[in-house]
Structures are given as structure tokens and as C-alpha cells.
Motif scaffolding. Structure first.
Motif, PDB file in Angstrom:
ATOM      1  N   LEU A  22      33.889  15.175 -41.633  1.00 24.37           N
ATOM      2  CA  LEU A  22      34.707  15.829 -40.598  1.00 24.37           C
ATOM      3  C   LEU A  22      35.514  14.784 -39.835  1.00 24.37           C
ATOM      4  N   ASP A  23      34.874  13.664 -39.530  1.00 21.97           N
ATOM      5  CA  ASP A  23      35.560  12.592 -38.800  1.00 21.97           C
ATOM      6  C   ASP A  23      36.591  11.893 -39.680  1.00 21.97           C
ATOM      7  N   GLU A  24      36.196  11.554 -40.895  1.00 24.65           N
ATOM      8  CA  GLU A  24      37.098  10.851 -41.820  1.00 24.65           C
ATOM      9  C   GLU A  24      38.394  11.623 -42.058  1.00 24.65           C
ATOM     10  N   ARG A  25      38.253  12.939 -42.238  1.00 27.50           N
ATOM     11  CA  ARG A  25      39.398  13.767 -42.612  1.00 27.50           C
ATOM     12  C   ARG A  25      40.153  14.313 -41.393  1.00 27.50           C
ATOM     13  N   LYS A  26      39.738  13.838 -40.200  1.00 26.70           N
ATOM     14  CA  LYS A  26      40.398  14.274 -38.955  1.00 26.70           C
ATOM     15  C   LYS A  26      40.461  15.807 -38.884  1.00 26.70           C
ATOM     16  N   PHE A  27      39.308  16.421 -39.127  1.00 27.63           N
ATOM     17  CA  PHE A  27      39.240  17.885 -39.092  1.00 27.63           C
ATOM     18  C   PHE A  27      39.635  18.380 -37.695  1.00 27.63           C
ATOM     19  N   PRO A  28      40.460  19.442 -37.606  1.00 28.51           N
ATOM     20  CA  PRO A  28      40.980  19.877 -36.302  1.00 28.51           C
ATOM     21  C   PRO A  28      39.939  20.602 -35.445  1.00 28.51           C
ATOM     22  N   ALA A  29      38.935  19.858 -35.026  1.00 27.02           N
ATOM     23  CA  ALA A  29      37.880  20.424 -34.179  1.00 27.02           C
ATOM     24  C   ALA A  29      37.981  19.857 -32.774  1.00 27.02           C
ATOM     25  N   ASP A  30      38.017  20.749 -31.792  1.00 22.54           N
ATOM     26  CA  ASP A  30      37.954  20.301 -30.402  1.00 22.54           C
ATOM     27  C   ASP A  30      36.529  19.920 -30.029  1.00 22.54           C
ATOM     28  N   GLU A  31      35.576  20.571 -30.705  1.00 23.79           N
ATOM     29  CA  GLU A  31      34.167  20.313 -30.382  1.00 23.79           C
ATOM     30  C   GLU A  31      33.322  20.539 -31.629  1.00 23.79           C
ATOM     31  N   VAL A  32      32.378  19.636 -31.857  1.00 25.76           N
ATOM     32  CA  VAL A  32      31.403  19.776 -32.946  1.00 25.76           C
ATOM     33  C   VAL A  32      30.015  19.777 -32.329  1.00 25.76           C
ATOM     34  N   VAL A  33      29.232  20.793 -32.675  1.00 21.23           N
ATOM     35  CA  VAL A  33      27.877  20.944 -32.135  1.00 21.23           C
ATOM     36  C   VAL A  33      26.870  20.689 -33.247  1.00 21.23           C
ATOM     37  N   ALA A  34      25.954  19.755 -33.034  1.00 23.72           N
ATOM     38  CA  ALA A  34      24.895  19.456 -34.007  1.00 23.72           C
ATOM     39  C   ALA A  34      23.671  20.305 -33.685  1.00 23.72           C
ATOM     40  N   LEU A  35      23.183  21.027 -34.682  1.00 23.28           N
ATOM     41  CA  LEU A  35      22.019  21.905 -34.499  1.00 23.28           C
ATOM     42  C   LEU A  35      20.935  21.559 -35.515  1.00 23.28           C
ATOM     43  N   ALA A  36      19.707  21.758 -35.103  1.00 20.69           N
ATOM     44  CA  ALA A  36      18.571  21.477 -35.989  1.00 20.69           C
ATOM     45  C   ALA A  36      17.374  22.297 -35.512  1.00 20.69           C
ATOM     46  N   SER A  37      16.256  22.116 -36.166  1.00 22.02           N
ATOM     47  CA  SER A  37      15.040  22.817 -35.755  1.00 22.02           C
ATOM     48  C   SER A  37      14.557  22.263 -34.415  1.00 22.02           C
ATOM     49  N   ARG A  38      13.662  23.000 -33.783  1.00 27.54           N
ATOM     50  CA  ARG A  38      13.180  22.606 -32.448  1.00 27.54           C
ATOM     51  C   ARG A  38      12.560  21.213 -32.454  1.00 27.54           C
ATOM     52  N   ARG A  39      11.889  20.870 -33.566  1.00 19.93           N
ATOM     53  CA  ARG A  39      11.220  19.550 -33.597  1.00 19.93           C
ATOM     54  C   ARG A  39      12.226  18.395 -33.639  1.00 19.93           C
ATOM     55  N   SER A  40      13.473  18.708 -34.034  1.00 19.71           N
ATOM     56  CA  SER A  40      14.516  17.668 -34.069  1.00 19.71           C
ATOM     57  C   SER A  40      15.450  17.730 -32.868  1.00 19.71           C
ATOM     58  N   MET A  41      15.137  18.604 -31.913  1.00 19.58           N
ATOM     59  CA  MET A  41      15.989  18.736 -30.728  1.00 19.58           C
ATOM     60  C   MET A  41      16.050  17.403 -29.976  1.00 19.58           C
ATOM     61  N   GLY A  42      17.260  16.984 -29.633  1.00 22.83           N
ATOM     62  CA  GLY A  42      17.428  15.714 -28.929  1.00 22.83           C
ATOM     63  C   GLY A  42      17.646  14.527 -29.832  1.00 22.83           C
ATOM     64  N   VAL A  43      17.394  14.689 -31.137  1.00 20.26           N
ATOM     65  CA  VAL A  43      17.658  13.595 -32.079  1.00 20.26           C
ATOM     66  C   VAL A  43      19.159  13.320 -32.090  1.00 20.26           C
ATOM     67  N   GLU A  44      19.525  12.063 -32.093  1.00 19.02           N
ATOM     68  CA  GLU A  44      20.937  11.700 -32.046  1.00 19.02           C
ATOM     69  C   GLU A  44      21.491  11.466 -33.451  1.00 19.02           C
ATOM     70  N   VAL A  45      22.702  11.990 -33.690  1.00 19.10           N
ATOM     71  CA  VAL A  45      23.394  11.781 -34.967  1.00 19.10           C
ATOM     72  C   VAL A  45      24.796  11.265 -34.677  1.00 19.10           C
ATOM     73  N   SER A  46      25.335  10.492 -35.608  1.00 23.72           N
ATOM     74  CA  SER A  46      26.662   9.889 -35.413  1.00 23.72           C
ATOM     75  C   SER A  46      27.757  10.833 -35.854  1.00 23.72           C
ATOM     76  N   PHE A  47      28.818  10.889 -35.053  1.00 22.53           N
ATOM     77  CA  PHE A  47      30.021  11.626 -35.409  1.00 22.53           C
ATOM     78  C   PHE A  47      31.208  10.751 -35.030  1.00 22.53           C
ATOM     79  N   GLY A  48      31.714   9.998 -36.013  1.00 23.72           N
ATOM     80  CA  GLY A  48      32.749   9.008 -35.719  1.00 23.72           C
ATOM     81  C   GLY A  48      32.214   7.971 -34.764  1.00 23.72           C
ATOM     82  N   ASP A  49      32.942   7.730 -33.679  1.00 24.13           N
ATOM     83  CA  ASP A  49      32.472   6.762 -32.687  1.00 24.13           C
ATOM     84  C   ASP A  49      31.662   7.432 -31.568  1.00 24.13           C
ATOM     85  N   LYS A  50      31.357   8.717 -31.769  1.00 21.80           N
ATOM     86  CA  LYS A  50      30.544   9.444 -30.791  1.00 21.80           C
ATOM     87  C   LYS A  50      29.120   9.602 -31.302  1.00 21.80           C
TER      88      LYS A  50
END
Length: 344
Positions: A22-50
């Protein structure tokens, strides 16, 4: 105005790859939300430089989501994809759950992009099996030229297709071989290190495995129901990229030179085919790349109008994450969806 995108299964191999693409292809997203199971809540994932913190799928409100990329396995997709679709988001699902549903398009954009138009019946679009995706990218331009009758394919599939635990098992077993330690099989029925296992997914009554059946059924749905296909799926000790040895029988004559020229000009294909040592692509070289690489193109003299070739692609990218993002781009480019509202 950009789109609001949710990604379910953001902590997995494919989920992380989706964020990267999504980052590489400059996908036209104003916001990207990362979702996972409850046990992974709060885990950090990389999205470009964010960095995105994973939110809990169970409690998330999808009412303002435009596109949901689903990469959390079949059981999660079966439960959540219809709910998310009912909230008004288009779900692009990477599992096998919806692929053969007649009301769900099964799409590889280089092959059947127009099929995305059928998403409204269930608000779900299915991503094909990784081994099918690269195969149909290579077959489509040849089918258009000479009409395929029959395909026989043997796959050589990397362990990443079975997830992170499978990659860890290959690493641990390889290390154990060199240190003369005990080799433990958890993910695979036999040792995978320095071995080849002709068994992917469960066995079916006719002796084929589910993986092999998927290739047969999905190729018919995506490309042409008249095509006959027989597959043998093999797991090999490679971390990333699937390889395929493909034999094709056509209705009309087609030479190796013609096929080479056609594939060189086909979307998503890269031909590297020098008839000399090293004049072909291996899984190692395809890893991290978007293309479906085609090598060893030659005429098969055992059948009338036959060709054989070697096909390699990164299964985490074209076989999963890249294809899903390309489907989302198709929806936007064809003006099939509009953003619900500006992100806050």
C-alpha cells in the motif's frame, strides 16, 4: 479525497506485506487501520515511515471503512467478511473461503479485471490461491492466442505459503541438521529441511490434495471453464517464492518464439529465457519482486501444439498481498466505489 482502508490480520506475513505494498504503490488512502485479534491488540506494525497500533477486530466499527483487506484465515473471513460487507465496505479476502462462491468474483487483475464489477452481490471479492495467481498470469496471454485445452503443472512451493510457523520450522530444522540436533516436525508431516514433500493441504477422495484441487477449480473460474488441469503440489525448503513447471496443450499451433514474444508484452509477466547456464529465474531472485517470471519456454513434442515453461513468483506479493491491492486499485480506477467521507 482518499479512502479509508482496514487491514484485518495486520500482524501476519501477508498482512505486513499488504501494508508495505500500500505504501510502495502510493495507494490513495487517507487512513489505514490495522486490525488483529484481541491478543495482538496494541502490537505495532510498520506502514511506510509510520507505525500503526493494531486495534481489536471484535470491537471495531466498520461503518466508515471503504475497503477492507482481509488476511486472517478462513474461519475469521467466514464470520467477519459478510458483517464488514453489510457495513458498506468492500472486502478483498485472501482466504479460500469465498473463492468458489458463484456470487463472489475471483480476480487476478491482469487476467479478468472486469470481473470486479460483480462485487455488489456480497460486497466481497476473493483473492485466488497463490499458486493459481502466478499460473493464470502466464496462461492468459497464451490462451488468448492459441486457446488452451489442457495444463499439467507441478508446483515447488515455498514454506511461507504455510505461514510464519512454517518458516520458523524450516529455519530450526536446517540449523538442527548442521548442529546434529533433533529435528522436530510440527507444521509439516515430514522433515522439510533438505527435502521435498508432495503434499500441501488435506487429501481428497480422488487422491489429489485440496491445494491441487484449488488450482484446477480456480483456473477454470478465472480463465476458462473448458480448460482441463492436473496439478501436483510440492513443498520445498525455500522461504519465499513459488515455482511451477508447466506443460500446456493448445487447440491451435503456437511456437516457443511466438510464446516468448507474447509473454514479453503481457501485463505482469517478465521473460528471462536464455538457453545457457543461469539464463532463467529461481525463487531466490523472484523474492521481493512483483512480476511473474517465465523461463525455459520450449515446444513439447509429446503432444500436438504443446509448450513447456518454468514460472516463478513471490507468493507473498503477487500470490497474495500485491494481487489484493491491485484489486482495490481496480475498484477505484473503474470508479466502482467512492470514499464515504474524509478521514478525520
Amino acid at each position: 479525497m482518499g479512502y479509508k482502508v482496514a487491514l484485518v490480520g495486520a500482524t501476519g506475513n501477508v498482512g505486513r506485506e499488504m501494508l508495505s505494498i500500500l505504501d510502495e504503490r502510493k495507494f490513495p488512502a487517507d487512513e489505514v487501520v490495522a486490525l488483529a485479534s484481541r491478543r495482538s491488540m496494541g502490537v505495532e506494525v510498520s506502514f511506510g515511515d509510520k507505525t500503526l497500533k493494531c486495534k481489536d477486530l471484535e470491537t471495531y466499527d466498520f461503518s466508515d471503512i471503504d475497503i477492507c483487506l482481509m488476511s486472517a484465515g478462513g474461519a475469521v473471513s467466514k464470520e467477519w467478511s459478510p458483517k464488514i460487507g453489510a457495513a458498506g465496505a468492500v472486502v478483498i479476502d485472501n482466504s479460500s473461503t469465498w473463492r468458489m462462491d458463484p456470487d463472489v468474483p475471483l480476480v487476478v487483475p491482469e487476467v479478468n479485471a472486469a470481473a470486479v464489477d460483480g462485487f455488489r452481490k456480497k460486497m466481497i471479492i476473493a483473492n485466488p490461491n497463490c499458486s493459481t495467481a502466478q499460473l493464470v498470469v502466464a496462461l492468459k496471454p497464451l490462451h488468448d492466442k492459441a486457446t488452451i485445452k489442457r495444463v499439467v503443472v507441478a508446483t515447488y512451493q515455498s514454506v511461507s505459503g504455510a505461514g510464519k510457523d512454517a518458516m520458523d520450522e524450516l529455519f530450526a530444522q536446517t540449523k538442527a541438521v548442521y548442529t546434529n540436533s533433533e529435528i522436530v516436525n510440527n507444521k509439516f508431516p515430514k522433515r522439510i529441511a533438505f527435502n521435498a514433500i508432495p503434499h500441501i493441504d488435506v487429501f481428497m477422495e480422488d487422491g489429489y490434495t485440496k491445494e491441487e484441487w484449488k488450482m484446477m477449480a480456480e483456473t477454470k473460474k478465472i480463465l476458462d471453464p473448458k480448460i482441463k488441469l492436473s496439478a501436483t503440489a510440492v513443498r520445498i525448503p525455500v522461504f519465499v517464492s513459488h515455482s511451477e513447471a508447466v506443460n500446456v496443450e493448445f487447440e491451435h499451433p503456437i511456437s516457443a518464439d511466438e510464446a516468448r514474444d507474447i509473454l514479453r508484452n503481457a501485463p505482469g509477466c517478465l521473460v528471462i529465457d536464455k538457453r545457457e547456464p543461469g539464463g532463467y529465474v529461481t525463487p531466490y531472485e523472484a523474492a521481493g519482486e512483483d512480476a511473474t517470471y517465465i523461463s525455459r519456454i520450449r515446444e513439447d513434442a509429446t503432444v500436438e501444439n504443446g509448450l513447456a515453461f518454468w514460472c516463478v513468483s513471490d507468493n507473498l506479493r503477487k500470490g497474495a498481498a500485491l494481487n489484493a491491492v491491485q484489486i482495490a486499485e481496480c475498484l477505484i480506477n473503474r470508479k466502482l466505489i467512492t470514499a464515504k467521507k474524509k478521514a478525520a
